[in-house]
Design an enzyme around this catalytic site. Structure first.
Site, PDB file in Angstrom:
ATOM      1  N   LYS A  78       0.832  -1.210   0.000  1.00  7.33           N
ATOM      2  CA  LYS A  78       0.000   0.000   0.000  1.00  7.33           C
ATOM      3  C   LYS A  78       0.869   1.265   0.000  1.00  7.33           C
ATOM      4  O   LYS A  78       0.644   2.194  -0.777  1.00  7.33           O
ATOM      5  CB  LYS A  78      -0.945  -0.010   1.212  1.00  7.33           C
ATOM      6  CG  LYS A  78      -1.939  -1.168   1.201  1.00  7.33           C
ATOM      7  CD  LYS A  78      -2.897  -1.132   2.369  1.00  7.33           C
ATOM      8  CE  LYS A  78      -2.254  -1.505   3.682  1.00  7.33           C
ATOM      9  NZ  LYS A  78      -1.822  -2.933   3.735  1.00  7.33           N
ATOM     10  N   THR A  79       1.861   1.284   0.882  1.00  9.12           N
ATOM     11  CA  THR A  79       2.756   2.449   0.957  1.00  9.12           C
ATOM     12  C   THR A  79       3.567   2.592  -0.328  1.00  9.12           C
ATOM     13  O   THR A  79       3.783   3.709  -0.824  1.00  9.12           O
ATOM     14  CB  THR A  79       3.700   2.320   2.162  1.00  9.12           C
ATOM     15  OG1 THR A  79       2.922   2.196   3.352  1.00  9.12           O
ATOM     16  CG2 THR A  79       4.610   3.541   2.285  1.00  9.12           C
ATOM     17  N   ASP A 123      -1.197   6.759   6.700  1.00 12.87           N
ATOM     18  CA  ASP A 123      -1.223   5.323   6.966  1.00 12.87           C
ATOM     19  C   ASP A 123      -2.092   5.055   8.199  1.00 12.87           C
ATOM     20  O   ASP A 123      -2.259   5.935   9.046  1.00 12.87           O
ATOM     21  CB  ASP A 123       0.207   4.828   7.209  1.00 12.87           C
ATOM     22  CG  ASP A 123       0.333   3.325   7.047  1.00 12.87           C
ATOM     23  OD1 ASP A 123      -0.632   2.686   6.581  1.00 12.87           O
ATOM     24  OD2 ASP A 123       1.408   2.781   7.367  1.00 12.87           O
ATOM     25  N   THR A 172      -5.576  -1.343   7.170  1.00 16.36           N
ATOM     26  CA  THR A 172      -5.741  -2.791   7.215  1.00 16.36           C
ATOM     27  C   THR A 172      -7.150  -3.159   7.664  1.00 16.36           C
ATOM     28  O   THR A 172      -7.530  -4.326   7.613  1.00 16.36           O
ATOM     29  CB  THR A 172      -4.729  -3.427   8.192  1.00 16.36           C
ATOM     30  OG1 THR A 172      -4.860  -2.798   9.473  1.00 16.36           O
ATOM     31  CG2 THR A 172      -3.294  -3.234   7.685  1.00 16.36           C
ATOM     32  N   ARG A 232       6.571  -8.274   1.799  1.00 13.59           N
ATOM     33  CA  ARG A 232       7.373  -7.839   2.946  1.00 13.59           C
ATOM     34  C   ARG A 232       7.954  -9.046   3.679  1.00 13.59           C
ATOM     35  O   ARG A 232       9.125  -9.033   4.073  1.00 13.59           O
ATOM     36  CB  ARG A 232       6.522  -6.995   3.905  1.00 13.59           C
ATOM     37  CG  ARG A 232       7.318  -6.445   5.098  1.00 13.59           C
ATOM     38  CD  ARG A 232       6.413  -5.682   6.049  1.00 13.59           C
ATOM     39  NE  ARG A 232       5.850  -4.497   5.416  1.00 13.59           N
ATOM     40  CZ  ARG A 232       4.787  -3.845   5.866  1.00 13.59           C
ATOM     41  NH1 ARG A 232       4.160  -4.272   6.954  1.00 13.59           N
ATOM     42  NH2 ARG A 232       4.346  -2.773   5.247  1.00 13.59           N
TER      43      ARG A 232
END
Length: 345
Positions: A78-79, A123, A172, A232
Site C-alpha cells: 500500500k505504501t 497510513d 488494514t 514484505r
C-alpha cells in the site's frame, strides 16, 4: 570492481550504490528494495491499470488526482503504491499516520503546510478519531479547513482555504472507517490481494539481485512458499537467509534456506510459532471450536486485533480456520498439518 567471486554472502557493487545518505546500506535497505517504477512493481495488475487511467486522465486535465484509499493485510504494498503515484505525478509526498494525528491542531498543521499538487499519505487512517474525521471531510471535498476557536456561546468558526492536494490513505481495517469518510475517496477504493507464489518468486529474484545474492530457482521457490503470499515477508526471509549464508561463508542453497526457516520457527506452510499456538489452542482447549474471538484472545494472552489482522488472514487463506456465526473453528486441514487426530470426524 572486486575480483572476489559473487557468492551468496558477498555484497556486490550494486548494493553499495544503493547506500543511504549515511553510507549504511542496511539502514535504508527496505527503501532500497521498494520498486521505483510501475514496471518493477510486481502483482496487483488490476489496481495498476486503474491507477494508470486515473493518473493519466488527471494529468491531461491539469488537476491533481482524486483521493485514493488502499486497504488490505499488512505488507502487500500500500505504501509503495503511494510512493509510485507521487513519482508518476512528480508530486511532493508528505506522510503521517492516524495515531500521529491526535488533535485537530495536528491535522491543521499538516494540511496548512501542503503546497498545490502535494500528496498527503495517511497510513492506518482507521485510527483517526471521529472528531478529526469530521474536520477532514471539508478538506477533502471542498479544499477548506473549518477550525472552531473558543468554547460555548463565544465560539466562532474560522475557515481556511487549502491548496488542491491528493489524499492517499491506507488501512488494514477498512470496516473501521466511517461511511462518510469512505465515500470521499472519489478516486477509488482499492483492495490489495495476496500475491501468488509465482509473483513472490519474481519479487525474491529482484530483491536478491539488489542485495547481491546469487539464488537458484529452488531456493527462491522454498522462500516464496513460506512467505505468506506477502512481499514484505518474502524480503524479510530473504535477508535472514543471506545472513546465515554470510556467517557460514557459503552460497545460498535450498539447505541453507531450510535451516534458516527452521531457526525462525517457520514450517512448511509458512506458519510461525504464534500461528501454530493459535491452532493448537483452538483444537486442544476448545475441541476445534467454534469459539468466540474474545475468548480465543484471552486464552492466548493476545490482543483481538492482532489475531484478526496478523494471524487470521493467512490462516483463512490456507483454509486452516473458518469463521462461523458462533466463532472461529479449526478445519480438518489444521488437524492434519499439526499431526493431531481429529476425533470429531
Amino acid at each position: 570492481m572486486s575480483s572476489t567471486p559473487n557468492t551468496g554472502h558477498h555484497t556486490t557493487d550494486k548494493t553499495q550504490k544503493n547506500k543511504g545518505p549515511s553510507g549504511n546500506d542496511e539502514l535504508f535497505l527496505d527503501t532500497t528494495l521498494r520498486p521505483n517504477s510501475w514496471d518493477e512493481y510486481i502483482g496487483q495488475k488490476a489496481i495498476k491499470e486503474n491507477l494508470r487511467v486515473l493518473l493519466q486522465a488527471a494529468a491531461e486535465r491539469g488537476h491533481p488526482s482524486e483521493h485514493i484509499l488502499f486497504y488490505g493485510p499488512p505488507g502487500l504494498g500500500k505504501t509503495t503504491l503511494a510512493h509510485l503515484i507521487a513519482k508518476e505525478t512528480r508530486a511532493q509526498m508528505k506522510s503521517t499516520s492516524g495515531p500521529a494525528i491526535e488533535k485537530v491542531g495536528d491535522l491543521a498543521s499538516v494540511l496548512t503546510n501542503l503546497s498545490p499538487g502535494d500528496i498527503l499519505f495517511i497510513d492506518e487512517i482507521h485510527r483517526l478519531n471521529k472528531t478529526i474525521e469530521e474536520i477532514l471531510y471539508p478538506a477533502m471535498e471542498s479544499g477548506s479547513l473549518d477550525i472552531i476557536i473558543g468554547k460555548g456561546p463565544s465560539a466562532r468558526t474560522v475557515q481556511l482555504e487549502l491548496p488542491r492536494f491528493t489524499l492517499i490513505a491506507a488501512t488494514t481495517r477498512v470496516a473501521m472507517l466511517s461511511s462518510p469518510l469512505r465515500s470521499r475517496f472519489s478516486g477509488g477504493t482499492f483492495r490489495l490481494e495476496f500475491y501468488t507464489n509465482e509473483e513472490i518468486e519474481q519479487i525474491i529474484a529482484r530483491s536478491a539481485k539488489i542485495l547481491g545474492i546469487e539464488i537458484d530457482k529452488e531456493s527462491a521457490k522454498i522462500i516464496a512458499k513460506r512467505s505468506r503470499f506477502t512481499p514484505r515477508t518474502a524480503n524479510y526471509l530473504l535477508k535472514r537467509v543471506r545472513d546465515l549464508a554470510q556467517v557460514e561463508k557459503v552460497h545460498v542453497t535450498p539447505e541453507i534456506v531450510d535451516r534458516t526457516l527452521a531457526m525462525l520457527g517457520i514450517d512448511t506452510l509458512g506458519l510461525n510459532q504464534s500461528d501454530r499456538d493459535l491452532l493448537k489452542t483452538l483444537i486442544n482447549k476448545f475441541n476445534g471450536g467454534p469459539v468466540g474471538l474474545n475468548t480465543l484472545a484471552a486464552s492466548l494472552s493476545e490482543e483481538e486485533a492482532t489475531i484478526e489482522e496478523v494471524h487470521e488472514p493467512y490462516l483463512l487463506q490456507l483454509g486452516l480456520i473458518e469463521r462461523t456465526p458462533r466463532g472461529r473453528k479449526a478445519t480438518a486441514k489444521a488437524f492434519g498439518h499439526l499431526g493431531i487426530k481429529n476425533t470429531l470426524l
